[in-house]
Design a protein around this motif. Sequence first.
Motif, PDB file in Angstrom:
ATOM      1  N   UNK A  84       0.834  -1.206   0.000  1.00 62.34           N
ATOM      2  CA  UNK A  84       0.000   0.000   0.000  1.00 62.34           C
ATOM      3  C   UNK A  84       0.870   1.258   0.000  1.00 62.34           C
ATOM      4  N   UNK A  85       1.920   1.236   0.817  1.00 64.82           N
ATOM      5  CA  UNK A  85       2.772   2.428   0.929  1.00 64.82           C
ATOM      6  C   UNK A  85       3.510   2.730  -0.370  1.00 64.82           C
ATOM      7  N   UNK A  86       3.701   1.716  -1.222  1.00 67.95           N
ATOM      8  CA  UNK A  86       4.362   2.016  -2.513  1.00 67.95           C
ATOM      9  C   UNK A  86       3.345   2.151  -3.653  1.00 67.95           C
ATOM     10  N   UNK A  87       2.067   2.250  -3.317  1.00 67.58           N
ATOM     11  CA  UNK A  87       1.083   2.572  -4.345  1.00 67.58           C
ATOM     12  C   UNK A  87       0.397   1.386  -4.981  1.00 67.58           C
ATOM     13  N   UNK A 353       8.960  -3.250  -0.865  1.00 68.53           N
ATOM     14  CA  UNK A 353       8.553  -1.900  -0.441  1.00 68.53           C
ATOM     15  C   UNK A 353       9.015  -0.820  -1.406  1.00 68.53           C
ATOM     16  N   UNK A 354       9.807  -1.206  -2.424  1.00 62.58           N
ATOM     17  CA  UNK A 354      10.393  -0.167  -3.276  1.00 62.58           C
ATOM     18  C   UNK A 354      10.249  -0.354  -4.773  1.00 62.58           C
ATOM     19  N   UNK A 355       9.780  -1.520  -5.215  1.00 58.54           N
ATOM     20  CA  UNK A 355       9.837  -1.839  -6.642  1.00 58.54           C
ATOM     21  C   UNK A 355       9.203  -0.777  -7.546  1.00 58.54           C
ATOM     22  N   UNK A 356       7.951  -0.426  -7.294  1.00 57.63           N
ATOM     23  CA  UNK A 356       7.261   0.470  -8.231  1.00 57.63           C
ATOM     24  C   UNK A 356       7.846   1.896  -8.194  1.00 57.63           C
ATOM     25  N   UNK A 357       8.076   2.473  -6.990  1.00 54.56           N
ATOM     26  CA  UNK A 357       8.715   3.791  -6.965  1.00 54.56           C
ATOM     27  C   UNK A 357      10.110   3.795  -7.605  1.00 54.56           C
ATOM     28  N   UNK A 411       9.194  10.951  -6.627  1.00 56.73           N
ATOM     29  CA  UNK A 411       8.996   9.524  -6.314  1.00 56.73           C
ATOM     30  C   UNK A 411      10.324   8.763  -6.365  1.00 56.73           C
ATOM     31  N   UNK A 412      10.542   7.969  -5.334  1.00 59.33           N
ATOM     32  CA  UNK A 412      11.821   7.267  -5.201  1.00 59.33           C
ATOM     33  C   UNK A 412      11.692   6.161  -4.159  1.00 59.33           C
ATOM     34  N   UNK A 413      12.346   5.049  -4.399  1.00 64.90           N
ATOM     35  CA  UNK A 413      12.355   3.977  -3.401  1.00 64.90           C
ATOM     36  C   UNK A 413      13.348   4.311  -2.297  1.00 64.90           C
ATOM     37  N   UNK A 414      13.018   3.972  -1.066  1.00 64.59           N
ATOM     38  CA  UNK A 414      13.921   4.213   0.065  1.00 64.59           C
ATOM     39  C   UNK A 414      14.301   2.921   0.774  1.00 64.59           C
ATOM     40  N   UNK A 421      11.951  -2.484   4.590  1.00 63.85           N
ATOM     41  CA  UNK A 421      10.554  -2.059   4.524  1.00 63.85           C
ATOM     42  C   UNK A 421      10.392  -0.554   4.583  1.00 63.85           C
ATOM     43  N   UNK A 422      11.479   0.188   4.427  1.00 64.02           N
ATOM     44  CA  UNK A 422      11.376   1.648   4.506  1.00 64.02           C
ATOM     45  C   UNK A 422      10.485   2.162   3.377  1.00 64.02           C
ATOM     46  N   UNK A 423       9.468   2.966   3.710  1.00 64.17           N
ATOM     47  CA  UNK A 423       8.541   3.419   2.655  1.00 64.17           C
ATOM     48  C   UNK A 423       9.187   4.409   1.689  1.00 64.17           C
ATOM     49  N   UNK A 424       8.629   4.515   0.506  1.00 64.70           N
ATOM     50  CA  UNK A 424       9.212   5.377  -0.528  1.00 64.70           C
ATOM     51  C   UNK A 424       8.889   6.855  -0.306  1.00 64.70           C
ATOM     52  N   UNK A 425       9.478   7.691  -1.125  1.00 66.24           N
ATOM     53  CA  UNK A 425       9.137   9.117  -1.175  1.00 66.24           C
ATOM     54  C   UNK A 425       8.217   9.361  -2.363  1.00 66.24           C
TER      55      UNK A 425
END
Length: 456
Positions: A84-87, A353-357, A411-414, A421-425
Amino acid sequence: MRKTMKQQIKNVRLLNLREKSKWITTDVTVEDGIILSLEKDYPADKVFDGEGLVLSPGFVDIHMHEEDFSQTGDNTYDIAECMLKMGVTTAMGGNCGSEKTDFHTFLDTVDKNGSPINYCLGAGYNSIRKEVGVLENEKPTKEQMLEIQKILKEQVEDGAFGITFGIEYNPYLTVDEILEALRPFYGRQDLFVAAHSRYDGYMANEGIKEMAEIARRSQIPFQISHLSSCCAYGKMEGCLKTIEENLNQGVDLLVDTYPYNAFSTQIGTSVFEGDFLKKWNASYEDIQLTEEPYSDLELDDDSFQEIRKNHPDMLVIAKVMNEYEIKKSLKKPYVMIASDGLYKEGNGHPRGAGTFPRVLGPYVREGVLTLEEALYKATLQPAKRLGLDKEIGKIEPGYRADMVLFDPEEIEDCASFEDGQKPPLGIKQVWINGELALEDNKIINNRLGRSRRRGK
Ligand SMILES: [Zn+2]
């Protein structure tokens, strides 16, 4: 009669799919979970400011692992919240042949309690094979195969979007056995087969050929899972060529990949059998364990084998692939984006937690692909594969209001190999079934998602 509320996001940029690649700025109004209007200044009860950001259909993750409540035994969610957090608004679990929780229990629990995202499942062959009592190094008997087919049919009729195989996870799984299991489904176009290849590393192309053969003989659409971990060891070019040869002959092959130079799986699996480092041209320096007290350990053969024996479920991260090859594959029109996300008690590879961003931000800004291409690979393309493209994957009236509002500049993966599991920007809002689920990295409501079942 219950009065429904019209909610609107004002001033958003979206892709006008009727004229490919044209962006329009407008207002989007939703009601009862469905997109109602793309007209400017449409009357609404509640208005949100879209700040001129991009409003995309929610991302559709066609390949992840539904670890939720299989590990905790309760009804809490872990990976679905990362999604959810990565959209991501719809994700498919049950991949690589593996069902983490009983098929019906999982979907029913999602419906009963709600979930952070909409969830679908594939029927996981390896799990079902085990369930009917076939030992790993045995062939199913005639009776066992009938039992397997019966379970597969039940799950497909009850909403599985396809049948998945983890071929590498059971070296005794032959093409003949796979085709026999698929026989009742031959020629069906309303579902698909997905597989984790038998080979990664120097024999990758053989694995691709084998999957193409299954697709050709079964005449069922076929999804090659996580191409990156199969081919990005200097073998991508040959593998893409094999895929294209088959596509040219009319074989229905599509591919998904995650954008990282490392793969991740359980240490106890057959991936780590034999001379595994040699096949990736790697050393123990490239291998990272994910649980304390082992995560900083300098590994050698003895310690690795010892830990493998004692902690077979621990996730390993193997930084053994070439990212430039993955980027190359993502330029291909038949390759879509999927996370292969997988965690154990919060530990694991950042892809969940980062793939799409990571693709929509860094990859797009670097010029690997355009934002329009990346959005297609993250939304409509997987929605089509799932047969859900009349309901999700577009911002159009009549479509479900699963949406993500993001800043394309930011938008960027973190998530990292240290903090998986750090959420993206850059993800401003996520809407699930017409309601706001997340705003500025804060989950507003993690129970808006429901199960999605094929044909229902
Ligand atoms: Zn896999």
